[in-house]
Scaffold this motif. Structure first.
Motif, PDB file in Angstrom:
ATOM      1  N   LEU A  12       0.828  -1.202   0.000  1.00  0.00           N
ATOM      2  CA  LEU A  12       0.000   0.000   0.000  1.00  0.00           C
ATOM      3  C   LEU A  12       0.868   1.259   0.000  1.00  0.00           C
ATOM      4  O   LEU A  12       0.579   2.232  -0.711  1.00  0.00           O
ATOM      5  CB  LEU A  12      -0.924   0.010   1.217  1.00  0.00           C
ATOM      6  CG  LEU A  12      -2.108  -0.954   1.201  1.00  0.00           C
ATOM      7  CD1 LEU A  12      -2.860  -0.869   2.525  1.00  0.00           C
ATOM      8  CD2 LEU A  12      -3.039  -0.637   0.035  1.00  0.00           C
ATOM      9  N   GLN A  13       1.933   1.245   0.793  1.00  0.00           N
ATOM     10  CA  GLN A  13       2.827   2.397   0.846  1.00  0.00           C
ATOM     11  C   GLN A  13       3.516   2.611  -0.495  1.00  0.00           C
ATOM     12  O   GLN A  13       3.636   3.744  -0.971  1.00  0.00           O
ATOM     13  CB  GLN A  13       3.868   2.199   1.958  1.00  0.00           C
ATOM     14  CG  GLN A  13       3.275   2.280   3.358  1.00  0.00           C
ATOM     15  CD  GLN A  13       4.303   1.954   4.429  1.00  0.00           C
ATOM     16  OE1 GLN A  13       5.256   1.218   4.191  1.00  0.00           O
ATOM     17  NE2 GLN A  13       4.115   2.515   5.613  1.00  0.00           N
ATOM     18  N   THR A  14       3.949   1.539  -1.114  1.00  0.00           N
ATOM     19  CA  THR A  14       4.606   1.643  -2.417  1.00  0.00           C
ATOM     20  C   THR A  14       3.645   2.199  -3.464  1.00  0.00           C
ATOM     21  O   THR A  14       3.996   3.075  -4.259  1.00  0.00           O
ATOM     22  CB  THR A  14       5.114   0.263  -2.869  1.00  0.00           C
ATOM     23  OG1 THR A  14       6.070  -0.222  -1.914  1.00  0.00           O
ATOM     24  CG2 THR A  14       5.776   0.345  -4.233  1.00  0.00           C
ATOM     25  N   THR A  15       2.415   1.690  -3.457  1.00  0.00           N
ATOM     26  CA  THR A  15       1.411   2.164  -4.397  1.00  0.00           C
ATOM     27  C   THR A  15       1.100   3.642  -4.179  1.00  0.00           C
ATOM     28  O   THR A  15       1.006   4.425  -5.128  1.00  0.00           O
ATOM     29  CB  THR A  15       0.116   1.343  -4.255  1.00  0.00           C
ATOM     30  OG1 THR A  15       0.412  -0.030  -4.477  1.00  0.00           O
ATOM     31  CG2 THR A  15      -0.939   1.804  -5.239  1.00  0.00           C
ATOM     32  N   ASN A  16       0.962   4.013  -2.917  1.00  0.00           N
ATOM     33  CA  ASN A  16       0.684   5.406  -2.582  1.00  0.00           C
ATOM     34  C   ASN A  16       1.790   6.326  -3.090  1.00  0.00           C
ATOM     35  O   ASN A  16       1.522   7.384  -3.677  1.00  0.00           O
ATOM     36  CB  ASN A  16       0.529   5.555  -1.064  1.00  0.00           C
ATOM     37  CG  ASN A  16       0.263   6.989  -0.654  1.00  0.00           C
ATOM     38  OD1 ASN A  16      -0.674   7.613  -1.109  1.00  0.00           O
ATOM     39  ND2 ASN A  16       1.108   7.508   0.219  1.00  0.00           N
ATOM     40  N   ASN A  17       3.047   5.914  -2.884  1.00  0.00           N
ATOM     41  CA  ASN A  17       4.176   6.724  -3.345  1.00  0.00           C
ATOM     42  C   ASN A  17       4.176   6.861  -4.862  1.00  0.00           C
ATOM     43  O   ASN A  17       4.408   7.948  -5.407  1.00  0.00           O
ATOM     44  CB  ASN A  17       5.499   6.109  -2.879  1.00  0.00           C
ATOM     45  CG  ASN A  17       5.706   6.264  -1.388  1.00  0.00           C
ATOM     46  OD1 ASN A  17       5.166   7.189  -0.780  1.00  0.00           O
ATOM     47  ND2 ASN A  17       6.470   5.368  -0.789  1.00  0.00           N
ATOM     48  N   LYS A  18       3.903   5.780  -5.556  1.00  0.00           N
ATOM     49  CA  LYS A  18       3.915   5.805  -7.015  1.00  0.00           C
ATOM     50  C   LYS A  18       2.805   6.691  -7.561  1.00  0.00           C
ATOM     51  O   LYS A  18       3.007   7.443  -8.530  1.00  0.00           O
ATOM     52  CB  LYS A  18       3.784   4.385  -7.571  1.00  0.00           C
ATOM     53  CG  LYS A  18       5.033   3.521  -7.396  1.00  0.00           C
ATOM     54  CD  LYS A  18       4.850   2.157  -8.035  1.00  0.00           C
ATOM     55  CE  LYS A  18       6.127   1.327  -7.918  1.00  0.00           C
ATOM     56  NZ  LYS A  18       5.958  -0.017  -8.524  1.00  0.00           N
ATOM     57  N   VAL A  19       1.626   6.610  -6.954  1.00  0.00           N
ATOM     58  CA  VAL A  19       0.502   7.430  -7.403  1.00  0.00           C
ATOM     59  C   VAL A  19       0.828   8.916  -7.255  1.00  0.00           C
ATOM     60  O   VAL A  19       0.589   9.728  -8.164  1.00  0.00           O
ATOM     61  CB  VAL A  19      -0.775   7.080  -6.618  1.00  0.00           C
ATOM     62  CG1 VAL A  19      -1.861   8.129  -6.861  1.00  0.00           C
ATOM     63  CG2 VAL A  19      -1.278   5.707  -7.025  1.00  0.00           C
ATOM     64  N   ASN A  20       1.387   9.287  -6.113  1.00  0.00           N
ATOM     65  CA  ASN A  20       1.696  10.691  -5.871  1.00  0.00           C
ATOM     66  C   ASN A  20       2.867  11.176  -6.705  1.00  0.00           C
ATOM     67  O   ASN A  20       2.877  12.317  -7.178  1.00  0.00           O
ATOM     68  CB  ASN A  20       1.965  10.921  -4.383  1.00  0.00           C
ATOM     69  CG  ASN A  20       0.691  10.928  -3.562  1.00  0.00           C
ATOM     70  OD1 ASN A  20      -0.008  11.927  -3.498  1.00  0.00           O
ATOM     71  ND2 ASN A  20       0.383   9.803  -2.934  1.00  0.00           N
ATOM     72  N   GLN A  21       3.861  10.333  -6.908  1.00  0.00           N
ATOM     73  CA  GLN A  21       5.003  10.721  -7.729  1.00  0.00           C
ATOM     74  C   GLN A  21       4.618  10.887  -9.192  1.00  0.00           C
ATOM     75  O   GLN A  21       5.244  11.653  -9.926  1.00  0.00           O
ATOM     76  CB  GLN A  21       6.121   9.688  -7.587  1.00  0.00           C
ATOM     77  CG  GLN A  21       6.791   9.704  -6.218  1.00  0.00           C
ATOM     78  CD  GLN A  21       7.704   8.517  -5.996  1.00  0.00           C
ATOM     79  OE1 GLN A  21       7.914   7.695  -6.898  1.00  0.00           O
ATOM     80  NE2 GLN A  21       8.263   8.413  -4.800  1.00  0.00           N
ATOM     81  N   PHE A  28      -1.526  17.484  -5.564  1.00  0.00           N
ATOM     82  CA  PHE A  28      -1.856  16.327  -4.748  1.00  0.00           C
ATOM     83  C   PHE A  28      -2.809  15.425  -5.517  1.00  0.00           C
ATOM     84  O   PHE A  28      -3.800  15.879  -6.080  1.00  0.00           O
ATOM     85  CB  PHE A  28      -2.491  16.767  -3.432  1.00  0.00           C
ATOM     86  CG  PHE A  28      -1.577  17.593  -2.577  1.00  0.00           C
ATOM     87  CD1 PHE A  28      -0.710  16.985  -1.676  1.00  0.00           C
ATOM     88  CD2 PHE A  28      -1.558  18.979  -2.688  1.00  0.00           C
ATOM     89  CE1 PHE A  28       0.147  17.752  -0.893  1.00  0.00           C
ATOM     90  CE2 PHE A  28      -0.701  19.746  -1.914  1.00  0.00           C
ATOM     91  CZ  PHE A  28       0.158  19.127  -1.011  1.00  0.00           C
ATOM     92  N   SER A  29      -2.499  14.152  -5.523  1.00  0.00           N
ATOM     93  CA  SER A  29      -3.312  13.209  -6.297  1.00  0.00           C
ATOM     94  C   SER A  29      -4.651  12.914  -5.639  1.00  0.00           C
ATOM     95  O   SER A  29      -5.626  12.593  -6.316  1.00  0.00           O
ATOM     96  CB  SER A  29      -2.540  11.892  -6.499  1.00  0.00           C
ATOM     97  OG  SER A  29      -1.341  12.126  -7.214  1.00  0.00           O
ATOM     98  N   THR A  30      -4.707  12.996  -4.327  1.00  0.00           N
ATOM     99  CA  THR A  30      -5.941  12.709  -3.597  1.00  0.00           C
ATOM    100  C   THR A  30      -6.426  13.980  -2.920  1.00  0.00           C
ATOM    101  O   THR A  30      -5.729  14.535  -2.072  1.00  0.00           O
ATOM    102  CB  THR A  30      -5.714  11.608  -2.545  1.00  0.00           C
ATOM    103  OG1 THR A  30      -5.191  10.445  -3.180  1.00  0.00           O
ATOM    104  CG2 THR A  30      -7.019  11.258  -1.852  1.00  0.00           C
TER     105      THR A  30
END
Length: 249
Positions: A12-21, A28-30
C-alpha cells in the motif's frame, strides 16, 4: 475497506508513493471532491453565497506562495499556456491562452508559472474567503525576503525554527495580530502595548491590507504598513473565481 485492511502495508505504501510521484509537480493526487452528501458544493460557490460558520476572519498570505510547488528546473522551457493546462486539465486551450495573456506582465515565464500556482491555489481563494465575511475580515501579507509558502510559521511559533526576520518588535507585531484577533476579533485592541502595527482596518471588499516587511540593508528595521490590494491582482483573482468550476475549487 475489508480489502484495504487485509492488504500488505508495504505494498500500500509503495502504491501510494507511485501514485503521488506520477502526479503533476506540486499537486496532490488525492483531494476532497463534491460527493453530494458530505461535501455538497464547491468551496468557491459556498463562499460566494456567504455560507460560512463564524463571525470574523483573519488571513495571511506570503509573498511567493507558489514557488515551492513549481518545478524551477523547467525555467528554460516552461510556457504559461502549457503549464496552465497541466495544472488544470479542464481549462481548455482558450482559457489557457487567456491565462497567458493575463500573466504576460509578470516577469519571466517561470515567474508567471509561480504566480499562477500561488494565486490560483493560495492567494485568490483567500480573497474569496475575505469577501464572505463583509465588514469582519482582515488581510495581511508576510513579505520579509519574499518568503515562500509556510515560512511565516516560525514568526509566530518560535519553536518551529529561526524566524525569517529575528527582530523583537517585528515578532511582537506579527504574532500579536493573531493574539489580538483570538481574544477580541479586533486587531486594534492590542494585548501588548509594544505592538507597532498601525491602524488595521477591515478588508471590507475594498482591499485594505497590512504588509509585514523589513527595510533594506544588513541591519533592517520593521516596515509594517497598510496598502491596497493591487488592481492587477484583483483582476487575476476575478478570473480565477469565474473559472473555479474548471479548477475544481
Amino acid at each position: 475497506m475489508r480489502c484495504l485492511r487485509a492488504a500488505n502495508v508495504a505494498k500500500l505504501q509503495t502504491t501510494n508513493n507511485k501514485v503521488n510521484q506520477a502526479g503533476f509537480f506540486g499537486t496532490f493526487s488525492t483531494v476532497p471532491v463534491v460527493d453530494g452528501e458530505f461535501i455538497t458544493e464547491r468551496p468557491t460557490q459556498a463562499l460566494r453565497r456567504g455560507r460560512v460558520n463564524g463571525k470574523a476572519l483573519l488571513t495571511m498570505t506570503n509573498t511567493r506562495e507558489g514557488d515551492s510547488f513549481v518545478d524551477q528546473r523547467t525555467a528554460a522551457t516552461v510556457t504559461v499556456a502549457g503549464y496552465t493546462l497541466r495544472l488544470f486539465p479542464n481549462m481548455g486551450t482558450a482559457n489557457a491562452a487567456a491565462v497567458a495573456k493575463l500573466y504576460a506582465g509578470v516577469s519571466t515565464p517561470i515567474d508567471q508559472a509561480n504566480a499562477i500556482m500561488g494565486e490560483s491555489i493560495f492567494v485568490c481563494p483567500t480573497y474569496f474567503m475575505l469577501n464572505a465575511f463583509p465588514g469582519a475580515s482582515y488581510k495581511g501579507e508576510f513579505a520579509v525576503n519574499n518568503v515562500l509558502h509556510g515560512w511565516d510559521i516560525s514568526s509566530y511559533f518560535p519553536s518551529a525554527g529561526a524566524p525569517a526576520f529575528n527582530n523583537a518588535a517585528f515578532l511582537i507585531a506579527f504574532s500579536g495580530a493573531f493574539l489580538n484577533f483570538a481574544t477580541s476579533l479586533d486587531l486594534n485592541r492590542k494585548i501588548d502595548r509594544r505592538n507597532i502595527t498601525p491602524l488595521w482596518r477591515t478588508y471590507n471588499q475594498r482591499g485594505f491590507e497590512m504588509r509585514f516587511n523589513r527595510t533594506a540593508g544588513q541591519v533592517g528595521q520593521p516596515d509594517i504598513r497598510a496598502f491596497w490590494t493591487p488592481e492587477a491582482l484583483r483582476l487575476r483573482c476575478n478570473f480565477w473565481e469565474r473559472v473555479s468550476q474548471l479548477t475544481a475549487q
